[in-house]
Design a protein around this motif. Structure first.
Motif, PDB file in Angstrom:
ATOM      1  N   UNK A   1       0.840  -1.206   0.000  1.00 35.11           N
ATOM      2  CA  UNK A   1       0.000   0.000   0.000  1.00 35.11           C
ATOM      3  C   UNK A   1       0.872   1.253   0.000  1.00 35.11           C
ATOM      4  N   UNK A   2       1.934   1.236   0.776  1.00 32.68           N
ATOM      5  CA  UNK A   2       2.825   2.391   0.816  1.00 32.68           C
ATOM      6  C   UNK A   2       3.587   2.565  -0.497  1.00 32.68           C
ATOM      7  N   UNK A   3       3.888   1.473  -1.169  1.00 32.41           N
ATOM      8  CA  UNK A   3       4.523   1.563  -2.485  1.00 32.41           C
ATOM      9  C   UNK A   3       3.556   2.225  -3.465  1.00 32.41           C
ATOM     10  N   UNK A   4       2.285   1.833  -3.397  1.00 34.66           N
ATOM     11  CA  UNK A   4       1.267   2.454  -4.255  1.00 34.66           C
ATOM     12  C   UNK A   4       1.140   3.949  -3.953  1.00 34.66           C
ATOM     13  N   UNK A   5       1.164   4.303  -2.675  1.00 39.69           N
ATOM     14  CA  UNK A   5       1.075   5.717  -2.290  1.00 39.69           C
ATOM     15  C   UNK A   5       2.288   6.489  -2.817  1.00 39.69           C
ATOM     16  N   UNK A   6       3.468   5.872  -2.780  1.00 41.86           N
ATOM     17  CA  UNK A   6       4.662   6.521  -3.340  1.00 41.86           C
ATOM     18  C   UNK A   6       4.508   6.761  -4.835  1.00 41.86           C
TER      19      UNK A   6
ATOM     20  N   UNK B   1       1.930   9.529  -5.303  1.00 39.39           N
ATOM     21  CA  UNK B   1       2.517  10.814  -4.915  1.00 39.39           C
ATOM     22  C   UNK B   1       3.509  11.318  -5.942  1.00 39.39           C
ATOM     23  N   UNK B   2       4.344  10.413  -6.455  1.00 38.01           N
ATOM     24  CA  UNK B   2       5.302  10.796  -7.492  1.00 38.01           C
ATOM     25  C   UNK B   2       4.604  11.248  -8.760  1.00 38.01           C
ATOM     26  N   UNK B   3       3.569  10.513  -9.159  1.00 35.43           N
ATOM     27  CA  UNK B   3       2.815  10.893 -10.361  1.00 35.43           C
ATOM     28  C   UNK B   3       2.122  12.243 -10.171  1.00 35.43           C
ATOM     29  N   UNK B   4       1.609  12.462  -8.979  1.00 33.78           N
ATOM     30  CA  UNK B   4       0.941  13.746  -8.692  1.00 33.78           C
ATOM     31  C   UNK B   4       1.948  14.899  -8.742  1.00 33.78           C
TER      32      UNK B   4
ATOM     33  N   UNK C   1       8.988  18.004 -10.816  1.00 26.13           N
ATOM     34  CA  UNK C   1       9.076  16.849 -11.716  1.00 26.13           C
ATOM     35  C   UNK C   1      10.231  15.941 -11.302  1.00 26.13           C
ATOM     36  N   UNK C   2      11.368  16.538 -10.958  1.00 25.34           N
ATOM     37  CA  UNK C   2      12.539  15.744 -10.545  1.00 25.34           C
ATOM     38  C   UNK C   2      12.242  14.962  -9.268  1.00 25.34           C
ATOM     39  N   UNK C   3      11.580  15.583  -8.308  1.00 26.47           N
ATOM     40  CA  UNK C   3      11.241  14.882  -7.062  1.00 26.47           C
ATOM     41  C   UNK C   3      10.241  13.769  -7.349  1.00 26.47           C
ATOM     42  N   UNK C   4       9.274  14.040  -8.232  1.00 26.87           N
ATOM     43  CA  UNK C   4       8.307  13.011  -8.596  1.00 26.87           C
ATOM     44  C   UNK C   4       8.960  11.830  -9.273  1.00 26.87           C
ATOM     45  N   UNK C   5       9.880  12.097 -10.194  1.00 26.74           N
ATOM     46  CA  UNK C   5      10.603  11.012 -10.874  1.00 26.74           C
ATOM     47  C   UNK C   5      11.447  10.236  -9.863  1.00 26.74           C
ATOM     48  N   UNK C   6      12.080  10.948  -8.939  1.00 27.37           N
ATOM     49  CA  UNK C   6      12.870  10.287  -7.904  1.00 27.37           C
ATOM     50  C   UNK C   6      11.998   9.347  -7.063  1.00 27.37           C
TER      51      UNK C   6
END
Length: 136
Positions: free
Chosen positions: A4-9, A12-15, A126-131
């Protein structure tokens, strides 16, 4: 709950990536063409008060330090009023300074500079989301 936390990551990254793209492609508004909404003094005061009171981190910060400086068992109502006044002036003074600087910065920054700031902030998002997506 690890999956579930992987999905949230991932979400969150996509957002963050979506927000960064929207910020990079947003149109900067010219200050002269923006319409300033006038509000009453009491409305502005109450809005600022409620925003400040809604910040639990600041409230818990002050409550955490309070017993270190004051013997709570010996505080009178008058002392409480003085403490509230000092806190209001200290916090309110800082926030008034921020509001004044933001108002002046709004007048000094051109739409070109605003567009550059938006692009830089969007690229960071974008960089933080990709990370986040690659590390998930």
């Amino acid at each position: 709950m690890g999956s579930l936390f992987v999905l949230i990551k991932y979400l969150g990254g996509a957002y963050l990536i979506l927000l960064g793209i929207r910020l990079c492609t947003s149109k900067s508004k010219n200050v002269e063409t923006q319409e300033v909404v006038k509000s009453s003094l009491i409305s502005s005061f109450l809005t600022g008060l409620l925003i400040t009171l809604g910040d639990q981190k600041a409230t818990l910060f002050y409550l955490g330090f309070f017993p270190a400086f004051v013997d709570i068992s010996k505080i009178s109502y008058f002392d409480t009023g003085i403490i509230i006044t000092i806190t209001t002036v200290a916090v309110g003074g800082v926030k008034l300074g921020y509001a004044f600087m933001a108002d002046r910065a709004r007048l000094l920054i051109s739409s070109k500079i605003t567009k550059g700031i938006n692009i830089a902030a969007g690229c960071v998002m974008i960089a933080v989301g990709v990370f986040l997506v690659t590390k998930a």
